[in-house]
Design an enzyme around this catalytic site. Sequence first.
Site, PDB file in Angstrom:
ATOM      1  N   HIS A  90      79.811  13.565  96.594  1.00 39.89           N
ATOM      2  CA  HIS A  90      79.862  14.448  95.322  1.00 39.89           C
ATOM      3  C   HIS A  90      78.726  14.004  94.500  1.00 39.89           C
ATOM      4  O   HIS A  90      78.079  12.900  94.675  1.00 39.89           O
ATOM      5  CB  HIS A  90      81.173  14.435  94.474  1.00 39.89           C
ATOM      6  CG  HIS A  90      82.436  14.642  95.438  1.00 39.89           C
ATOM      7  ND1 HIS A  90      83.129  15.804  95.149  1.00 39.89           N
ATOM      8  CD2 HIS A  90      83.145  13.994  96.110  1.00 39.89           C
ATOM      9  CE1 HIS A  90      84.228  16.053  95.853  1.00 39.89           C
ATOM     10  NE2 HIS A  90      84.169  14.883  96.399  1.00 39.89           N
ATOM     11  N   GLU A 129      81.760   9.493  94.572  1.00 38.76           N
ATOM     12  CA  GLU A 129      80.996  10.146  93.610  1.00 38.76           C
ATOM     13  C   GLU A 129      79.678   9.683  93.296  1.00 38.76           C
ATOM     14  O   GLU A 129      79.752   8.371  93.439  1.00 38.76           O
ATOM     15  CB  GLU A 129      81.790  10.429  92.187  1.00 38.76           C
ATOM     16  CG  GLU A 129      82.891  11.469  92.332  1.00 38.76           C
ATOM     17  CD  GLU A 129      82.522  12.913  92.273  1.00 38.76           C
ATOM     18  OE1 GLU A 129      81.313  13.176  91.837  1.00 38.76           O
ATOM     19  OE2 GLU A 129      83.541  13.553  92.087  1.00 38.76           O
ATOM     20  N   HIS A 184      80.760  17.972  98.838  1.00 36.58           N
ATOM     21  CA  HIS A 184      81.734  19.016  98.245  1.00 36.58           C
ATOM     22  C   HIS A 184      81.261  20.586  98.389  1.00 36.58           C
ATOM     23  O   HIS A 184      82.360  21.240  98.578  1.00 36.58           O
ATOM     24  CB  HIS A 184      81.963  18.468  96.691  1.00 36.58           C
ATOM     25  CG  HIS A 184      83.184  19.132  96.113  1.00 36.58           C
ATOM     26  ND1 HIS A 184      83.207  18.941  94.741  1.00 36.58           N
ATOM     27  CD2 HIS A 184      84.343  19.569  96.355  1.00 36.58           C
ATOM     28  CE1 HIS A 184      84.296  19.272  94.418  1.00 36.58           C
ATOM     29  NE2 HIS A 184      85.265  19.862  95.523  1.00 36.58           N
ATOM     30  N   ASP A 217      77.767  20.555  94.752  1.00 38.77           N
ATOM     31  CA  ASP A 217      77.352  19.038  94.721  1.00 38.77           C
ATOM     32  C   ASP A 217      77.346  18.683  96.015  1.00 38.77           C
ATOM     33  O   ASP A 217      78.475  18.955  96.870  1.00 38.77           O
ATOM     34  CB  ASP A 217      78.072  18.226  93.592  1.00 38.77           C
ATOM     35  CG  ASP A 217      79.661  18.332  93.967  1.00 38.77           C
ATOM     36  OD1 ASP A 217      80.070  19.427  94.090  1.00 38.77           O
ATOM     37  OD2 ASP A 217      80.107  17.356  93.924  1.00 38.77           O
TER      38      ASP A 217
HETATM   39 ZN    ZN Z   1      82.480  17.389  93.591  1.00 36.13          ZN
END
Ligand code: ZN
Length: 186
Positions: free
Chosen positions: A34, A116, A155, A165
């Site tokens: 992400h 992330e 994602h 993303d």
């Molecule tokens: Zn995401």
Amino acid sequence: MQNQYQWLPFAVHRSSPHFDDRPHEDDVDLLVIHNISLPAGVFGTNYVDDLFMGSIDCQAHPTFSSLNGLRVSAHCFIRRCGQIIQYVPFSKRAWHAGVSNFLGRERCNDFSIGIEMEGTDTEYYTDAQYEALVRVSQVILAQYPNITSERIVGHCDIAPGRKTDPGDAFEWQRYLDALYQESTIE
Ligand SMILES: [Zn+2]
């Protein structure tokens, strides 16, 4: 199965309250990449950490009102400088994917690990971030061999139309080349 690392020894550990049990603890066969930045496009703030820790001040920026009541997390967050912060142990379910579907299977949080990257869809990620991501991924792949190269996704791939993303800025070939090249040398 007792995994070797529930918490990465080389990451900063921050226990997010945003997690719960996986339906099947050992059923982990998807890695999801992400991006996030708060405010969007601003790097180096503590707001992402606040968000994952459940302590974000939704008054701190006009755009944060949409975050009110949002309870999300990821297993790991990689800052622009390459610092790795882990919020949820890999055996537990982090809340990163939302409504999602991978090859017909829904609720990807159940069986995935979420990472992330601090960033946006359009701004190139840093060398330090790729290095950190490869390092984290190598540990994860060693523990969860069912995560094959085609089961490392964005994602955007599991929530198309809803999420974009990690975006065009993410260099998939660079990442996968480094991941598998360095693994075999080791
Ligand atoms: Zn995401």
